[in-house]
Design an enzyme around this catalytic site. Structure first.
Site, PDB file in Angstrom:
ATOM      1  N   ASP A   1      37.614  40.305  45.493  1.00  0.00           N
ATOM      2  CA  ASP A   1      36.302  40.958  45.462  1.00  0.00           C
ATOM      3  C   ASP A   1      36.207  41.855  44.237  1.00  0.00           C
ATOM      4  O   ASP A   1      36.930  42.847  44.131  1.00  0.00           O
ATOM      5  CB  ASP A   1      36.104  41.782  46.733  1.00  0.00           C
ATOM      6  CG  ASP A   1      34.714  42.397  46.827  1.00  0.00           C
ATOM      7  OD1 ASP A   1      33.831  42.003  46.031  1.00  0.00           O
ATOM      8  OD2 ASP A   1      34.505  43.269  47.688  1.00  0.00           O
TER       9      ASP A   1
ATOM     10  N   ASP B   1      29.370  39.905  40.437  1.00  0.00           N
ATOM     11  CA  ASP B   1      29.992  40.219  41.720  1.00  0.00           C
ATOM     12  C   ASP B   1      30.381  38.956  42.474  1.00  0.00           C
ATOM     13  O   ASP B   1      29.522  38.165  42.856  1.00  0.00           O
ATOM     14  CB  ASP B   1      29.022  41.052  42.564  1.00  0.00           C
ATOM     15  CG  ASP B   1      29.574  41.399  43.938  1.00  0.00           C
ATOM     16  OD1 ASP B   1      30.805  41.578  44.053  1.00  0.00           O
ATOM     17  OD2 ASP B   1      28.779  41.504  44.882  1.00  0.00           O
TER      18      ASP B   1
END
Length: 412
Positions: free
Chosen positions: A99, A280
């Site tokens: 992440d 992201d």
């Protein structure tokens, strides 16, 4: 606690810096519990609001005096990439999600079962850790443990969270975001940050550059190994162009993440002027501000499908699609018509109709000027490899073999 971690790193023997190390990423498609667009909108809103108490800074190393806790959905709604990571000695492996939108590393495990060398047991004094996510939370304790990423790539003393995630059905997360995002997660030391795994690899000279690069390929199957995470540089064999870099934006809150500035054009007309947003891996779609989204919908003639929350077009409208262009620090990147549609083979997995054509551009829920206007999520990152350079405070993108690939039947 930060000084304690620094002492652990300094006390360890210095390792010889090595060439970049590339690790394969296993991808699984997770059927979303709800609409993709709603999930991404929730994550985007959380990424904006979690930095409300953060004072602006021009670099990730300028720590704020206070910040709100992390409050973002923990995982990409649809596409999950995991990396096997070993904890303790000998290593016990866990599959961690990668992440770039968060920075803590944690595992859903009782710390007492992590095999620890005698030399590290005294350093395992813990304090509470809490991380609030938009779709769940993690509560546990901090443990200092060896972490093994590959046979010849490991961190000798890494702060990790071990404990119980709530409403998050995963084994853990490997945080690849800027270190400032860890501030406030140690309850007894809320003003301190926790060196990330990338930070510690660089500090102990295991990698020569504090750089992480990520390569994905488009999602067309439910499960496959088709991604790569590289520590310490880039794997140029995956690129078909040089890496183009953009400085991390000073605009907040995007500048607290891997934030960049870009403008977006469709059919030669600018639909979003230069604004700040982020790259992201934890976001599925390409989210753009509401005003830009309205223009894009009008130009494509798309209609909103209430079941999926995505725009849908006819085959005739698809034939009229043109490239969606992104100007990032003077360089134009683009999504071809094929890259602008959801993989048709996975339509039913998101509640859609087989054979329908859904667009992957979504409404962020805010108009331009929010300070985090867009999110270049997985659907963008599967067409361009991305590079996250802490040492030079920049984000890079490079073309790959998938940039112009046609993966949908209608496009062939």
């Amino acid at each position: 606690m930060l000084s304690h971690l620094a002492l652990l790193v300094l006390a360890a023997p210095v390792l010889a810096a090595q060439a970049p190390v590339s690790l394969p990423l296993a991808r699984q498609f997770r059927t979303p519990n709800g609409r993709l667009s709603d999930y991404d909108k929730q994550r985007g809103q959380a990424l904006r609001t979690q930095q409300e108490n953060r004072r602006p800074s021009s670099a990730h190393t300028n720590h704020p005096s206070s910040r709100s806790r992390t409050s973002v959905p923990a995982t990409n709604a649809a596409v999950t990439y995991t990396l096997p990571v070993g904890f303790g000695e000998p290593p016990k492996n866990f599959s961690l999600l990668i992440d770039t939108g968060s920075s803590n590393t944690w595992i859903a495990f009782d710390a007492s079962y992590i095999p620890m060398p005698e030399s590290a047991k005294d350093a395992a004094a813990t304090q509470p850790v809490t991380i609030e996510y938009g779709s769940g939370s993690f509560t546990g304790v901090e443990v200092i443990a060896p972490v093994t990423l590959a046979t010849d790539l490991f961190v000798q003393s890494q702060s990790i969270g071990t404990g119980a995630p709530y409403d998050i059905d995963i084994e853990g997360i490997l945080g690849l975001g800027p270190v400032d995002l860890t501030q406030g997660t140690l309850l007894l030391s809320p003003d301190e940050t926790i060196p990330t795994i990338t930070d510690n690899l660089f500090a102990q000279h295991s990698i020569s550059e504090e750089v992480v690069s990520i390569y994905f390929a488009p999602t067309t199957m439910l499960s496959v190994v088709n991604g790569e995470l590289t520590f310490g540089g880039v794997d140029e064999t995956k690129f078909t162009s040089k890496v183009h870099y953009a400085p991390v934006t000073m605009i907040q809150p995007a500048g607290s993440y891997w934030g960049i500035e870009q403008s977006i054009s469709y059919g030669g007309e600018e639909i979003m002027s230069q604004n700040a947003g982020i790259a992201d891996t934890g976001t599925t779609l390409l989210n753009i501000p509401s005003d830009a989204f309205a223009i894009y919908q009008k130009k494509t003639g798309a209609t909103m499908d209430q079941t999926t929350g995505l725009l849908t077009i006819s085959e005739e409208q698809f034939q009229n699609l043109v490239d969606l262009e992104f100007n990032i620090s003077g360089k134009t990147f683009y999504l071809t018509p094929d890259a602008q549609i959801w993989p048709q083979e996975l339509n039913t997995e998101i509640g859609g109709q087989a054979g329908s054509i859904y667009l992957i551009i979504a409404d962020s829920g805010v108009n331009s000027g929010s300070g985090l206007d867009f999110i270049n999520g997985y659907v963008f990152l599967e067409r361009y490899a991305s590079v996250y350079d802490t040492s030079k405070n920049r984000v890079g993108f490079a073309h790959t073999a998938w940039t112009d690939a046609k993966v949908n039947k209608i496009a062939n």
